[in-house]
Write a protein that holds these residues in place. Structure first.
Motif, PDB file in Angstrom:
ATOM      1  N   ASP A  79      24.693  39.510  33.476  1.00 21.06           N
ATOM      2  CA  ASP A  79      25.016  38.493  34.571  1.00 21.06           C
ATOM      3  C   ASP A  79      24.728  38.878  35.692  1.00 21.06           C
ATOM      4  O   ASP A  79      24.087  39.998  36.053  1.00 21.06           O
ATOM      5  N   HIS A  80      25.036  38.156  36.759  1.00 21.02           N
ATOM      6  CA  HIS A  80      24.605  38.399  37.998  1.00 21.02           C
ATOM      7  C   HIS A  80      25.240  39.699  38.586  1.00 21.02           C
ATOM      8  O   HIS A  80      24.732  40.342  39.661  1.00 21.02           O
ATOM      9  N   ASP A 120      31.751  33.051  40.690  1.00 19.00           N
ATOM     10  CA  ASP A 120      30.336  32.345  41.038  1.00 19.00           C
ATOM     11  C   ASP A 120      29.527  33.322  41.432  1.00 19.00           C
ATOM     12  O   ASP A 120      29.683  33.623  42.425  1.00 19.00           O
ATOM     13  N   SER A 121      28.215  33.253  40.731  1.00 18.82           N
ATOM     14  CA  SER A 121      27.117  33.946  41.238  1.00 18.82           C
ATOM     15  C   SER A 121      26.590  33.512  42.859  1.00 18.82           C
ATOM     16  O   SER A 121      26.185  34.555  43.494  1.00 18.82           O
ATOM     17  N   GLY A 166      31.502  39.890  38.443  1.00 16.29           N
ATOM     18  CA  GLY A 166      31.081  39.284  37.163  1.00 16.29           C
ATOM     19  C   GLY A 166      31.598  38.028  36.769  1.00 16.29           C
ATOM     20  O   GLY A 166      31.177  37.205  36.228  1.00 16.29           O
TER      21      GLY A 166
END
Length: 159
Positions: A157-158, A128-129, A125
């Motif tokens: 988040d991602h 960077d996604s 998390g």
């Protein structure tokens, strides 16, 4: 041929994840659950499951990788099971030619170009996604490599 005895102990829930046959595994667990121990055991066992494997442990940055996993990884792998250890590169080459390396994910382009058999993405998390679909996933493709995503719950988040 060589015989190496390594004592790796996991708790019940860690062992459940460890035995999961899925190619991509996601573990979201609180602090002190043992995510790092699980991840390193997973890497070590997979490093010895075949010759000349390449395995990465990724943390959000290199300093975190060193602080979180480096000392524990060195304690878990006996000196007799190692061909070479590099403090500078944060890497251990095993007697079977497999290589475990610790890296930071802060500069994803520096990771490209290597085929991976296994990767751990710790605190995913905080990365960077785009690192998974554009950098890491393609590195696993040609070897049908596996991935273990681990982290603590924070927000949506991602991860």
């Amino acid at each position: 041929m060589y015989e190496i005895n390594i004592n790796l102990t996991l708790r019940r829930r860690q062992a459940q994840v460890f035995r999961c046959p899925k190619r991509f595994i996601v573990v979201v667990a609180g602090r002190r659950w043992g995510k790092t121990m699980l991840a390193l055991c997973w890497l070590i066992v997979n490093a010895f499951s075949g010759d000349n494997r390449t395995l990465y442990y990724l943390a959000p940055n290199g300093r975190q990788a060193r602080r979180i996993a480096w000392a524990l990884l060195q304690r878990l792998i006996p000196v007799g099971a190692r061909r070479c250890t590099s403090q500078l590169q944060l890497s251990i080459e095993l007697v079977n030619g497999s290589m475990i390396q610790l890296h930071g994910a802060y500069n994803p382009d520096s990771l490209r170009g290597v085929g991976l058999d296994f990767v751990v993405l710790d605190e995913f998390g905080n990365m960077d996604s785009d690192i998974w679909p554009s950098v890491i996933r393609p590195m696993l493709a040609d070897r049908r490599g596996r991935a273990l995503f681990i982290g603590t719950p924070r927000s949506y988040d991602h991860f």
